[in-house]
Design an enzyme around this catalytic site. Sequence first.
Site, PDB file in Angstrom:
ATOM      1  N   ASP A 231       0.877  -1.162   0.000  1.00 24.40           N
ATOM      2  CA  ASP A 231       0.000   0.000   0.000  1.00 24.40           C
ATOM      3  C   ASP A 231       0.928   1.229   0.000  1.00 24.40           C
ATOM      4  O   ASP A 231       2.109   1.114   0.352  1.00 24.40           O
ATOM      5  CB  ASP A 231      -0.877  -0.030   1.258  1.00 24.40           C
ATOM      6  CG  ASP A 231      -1.689   1.229   1.407  1.00 24.40           C
ATOM      7  OD1 ASP A 231      -2.369   1.611   0.445  1.00 24.40           O
ATOM      8  OD2 ASP A 231      -1.615   1.854   2.488  1.00 24.40           O
TER       9      ASP A 231
ATOM     10  N   ASN B 118      -4.066   9.775  -6.725  1.00 19.20           N
ATOM     11  CA  ASN B 118      -2.888  10.649  -6.707  1.00 19.20           C
ATOM     12  C   ASN B 118      -1.574   9.859  -6.676  1.00 19.20           C
ATOM     13  O   ASN B 118      -0.502  10.459  -6.559  1.00 19.20           O
ATOM     14  CB  ASN B 118      -2.949  11.583  -5.496  1.00 19.20           C
ATOM     15  CG  ASN B 118      -4.040  12.636  -5.647  1.00 19.20           C
ATOM     16  OD1 ASN B 118      -3.965  13.488  -6.522  1.00 19.20           O
ATOM     17  ND2 ASN B 118      -5.074  12.562  -4.815  1.00 19.20           N
TER      18      ASN B 118
ATOM     19  N   SER C   3      -5.456   5.214  -4.165  1.00 20.31           N
ATOM     20  CA  SER C   3      -5.369   6.653  -4.456  1.00 20.31           C
ATOM     21  C   SER C   3      -5.167   6.967  -5.926  1.00 20.31           C
ATOM     22  O   SER C   3      -4.290   6.415  -6.588  1.00 20.31           O
ATOM     23  CB  SER C   3      -4.213   7.268  -3.663  1.00 20.31           C
ATOM     24  OG  SER C   3      -4.047   8.616  -4.055  1.00 20.31           O
TER      25      SER C   3
ATOM     26  N   ASP D 212      -1.539  -0.549   6.056  1.00 16.30           N
ATOM     27  CA  ASP D 212      -1.813   0.151   7.324  1.00 16.30           C
ATOM     28  C   ASP D 212      -3.315   0.263   7.573  1.00 16.30           C
ATOM     29  O   ASP D 212      -3.724   0.825   8.588  1.00 16.30           O
ATOM     30  CB  ASP D 212      -1.201   1.559   7.323  1.00 16.30           C
ATOM     31  CG  ASP D 212      -1.923   2.498   6.386  1.00 16.30           C
ATOM     32  OD1 ASP D 212      -2.182   2.095   5.229  1.00 16.30           O
ATOM     33  OD2 ASP D 212      -2.257   3.620   6.798  1.00 16.30           O
TER      34      ASP D 212
ATOM     35  N   ARG E  50     -12.026   8.054  -2.190  1.00 19.93           N
ATOM     36  CA  ARG E  50     -12.322   9.436  -1.783  1.00 19.93           C
ATOM     37  C   ARG E  50     -13.812   9.602  -1.456  1.00 19.93           C
ATOM     38  O   ARG E  50     -14.176  10.150  -0.413  1.00 19.93           O
ATOM     39  CB  ARG E  50     -11.922  10.369  -2.926  1.00 19.93           C
ATOM     40  CG  ARG E  50     -11.781  11.820  -2.518  1.00 19.93           C
ATOM     41  CD  ARG E  50     -11.337  12.643  -3.730  1.00 19.93           C
ATOM     42  NE  ARG E  50     -10.116  12.124  -4.333  1.00 19.93           N
ATOM     43  CZ  ARG E  50      -9.713  12.396  -5.581  1.00 19.93           C
ATOM     44  NH1 ARG E  50     -10.429  13.189  -6.348  1.00 19.93           N
ATOM     45  NH2 ARG E  50      -8.593  11.864  -6.057  1.00 19.93           N
TER      46      ARG E  50
ATOM     47  N   ASP F 106      -0.072   5.098   0.861  1.00 21.44           N
ATOM     48  CA  ASP F 106      -0.312   6.073   1.938  1.00 21.44           C
ATOM     49  C   ASP F 106      -0.262   5.382   3.300  1.00 21.44           C
ATOM     50  O   ASP F 106      -1.066   4.492   3.575  1.00 21.44           O
ATOM     51  CB  ASP F 106      -1.701   6.714   1.776  1.00 21.44           C
ATOM     52  CG  ASP F 106      -1.874   7.441   0.452  1.00 21.44           C
ATOM     53  OD1 ASP F 106      -0.943   8.136   0.022  1.00 21.44           O
ATOM     54  OD2 ASP F 106      -2.957   7.311  -0.162  1.00 21.44           O
TER      55      ASP F 106
ATOM     56  N   GLY G 230      -7.487   3.448   3.229  1.00 23.00           N
ATOM     57  CA  GLY G 230      -7.661   2.425   2.202  1.00 23.00           C
ATOM     58  C   GLY G 230      -8.921   2.548   1.365  1.00 23.00           C
ATOM     59  O   GLY G 230      -9.026   1.922   0.322  1.00 23.00           O
TER      60      GLY G 230
HETATM   61  C1  BG6 Z   1      -5.919   5.610   0.107  1.00 25.24           C
HETATM   62  C2  BG6 Z   1      -6.030   6.349   1.413  1.00 25.24           C
HETATM   63  O1  BG6 Z   1      -4.585   5.253  -0.112  1.00 25.24           O
HETATM   64  O2  BG6 Z   1      -6.364   6.427  -0.970  1.00 25.24           O
HETATM   65  C3  BG6 Z   1      -7.453   6.833   1.603  1.00 25.24           C
HETATM   66  O3  BG6 Z   1      -5.676   5.477   2.474  1.00 25.24           O
HETATM   67  C4  BG6 Z   1      -7.872   7.684   0.415  1.00 25.24           C
HETATM   68  O4  BG6 Z   1      -7.529   7.563   2.802  1.00 25.24           O
HETATM   69  C5  BG6 Z   1      -7.714   6.868  -0.867  1.00 25.24           C
HETATM   70  O5  BG6 Z   1      -9.231   8.095   0.559  1.00 25.24           O
HETATM   71  C6  BG6 Z   1      -8.087   7.663  -2.118  1.00 25.24           C
HETATM   72  O6  BG6 Z   1      -7.134   8.674  -2.313  1.00 25.24           O
HETATM   73  P1  BG6 Z   1      -7.244   9.848  -3.372  1.00 25.24           P
HETATM   74  O7  BG6 Z   1      -5.844  10.413  -3.404  1.00 25.24           O
HETATM   75  O8  BG6 Z   1      -7.630   9.211  -4.688  1.00 25.24           O
HETATM   76  O9  BG6 Z   1      -8.253  10.800  -2.883  1.00 25.24           O
HETATM   77 MG    MG Z   2      -2.734   3.143   3.543  1.00 25.02          MG
END
Ligand code: BG6
Ligand code: MG
Length: 212
Positions: A9, A118, A116, A170, A49, A11, A46
């Site tokens: 993972d 991002n 994510s 995590d 959004r 984040d 995890g």
């Molecule tokens: C996960 C995070 O990695 O990504 C979550 O643990 C988050 O908290 C999810 O909501 C989505 O992320 P993003 O960057 O697409 O908003």
């Molecule tokens: Mg995580």
Amino acid sequence: MAIKAVIFDLDGVIVSTDEFHYQAWKKMSDEEGISFNHTINNRLRGVSRMESLNIILERAEREYTAEEKQALAERKNEYYKQSLVNLTPDDLLPGAKDTIDELKRRKVKIAIGSSSKNTPTILKQIGLADAFDAVADGNDITHSKPDPEVFLLAASKLGIPPEECLVVEDAEAGVQAAIAGGMNVAAVGDAGLHSQDADYRLERVDEILDLI
Ligand code: BG6
Ligand code: MG
């Protein structure tokens, strides 16, 4: 354990962006007058959004329309992206870089499996854009953790069967996703403290080197 690949993972495992997610949701929640704290934040680990926003809105005093929810999710993401501008390799979590380097030395395949969208920006900012053999992220999937889709995609990109993969997570949602995908799972961070179902509960990511 015959582990041929590790799927990380991102984040909260490789990089401390989990705290940036918290800060961005906190700012948005404060502006909306919705109570939010680190305990609630642990439920967002995890998950996507929009699913995160739905959890936050459980404490809202009114209903939000689909358009309003979209705007709130975008506002949070803008705050989050502002914090990513200042992200550097210094934000890697303790042991993460050494773990990646040692697994490469041992010729164990490594991948990212993150919800994510991002992920590409983050990997670039922390200098790991080309570090992994495969990346599966929120841009590639329909169902976020605890669905196993992102991990199964990462394993398939690596060409390694799920049972020969170790997932490092995590998030409890991520632990459940790994189990649903038939993978071994090591929990760190919040899940390392609380997950009942993980195969291993670790304090730091580099402890996986003793398992492989
Ligand atoms: C996960 C995070 O990695 O990504 C979550 O643990 C988050 O908290 C999810 O909501 C989505 O992320 P993003 O960057 O697409 O908003
Ligand atoms: Mg995580």
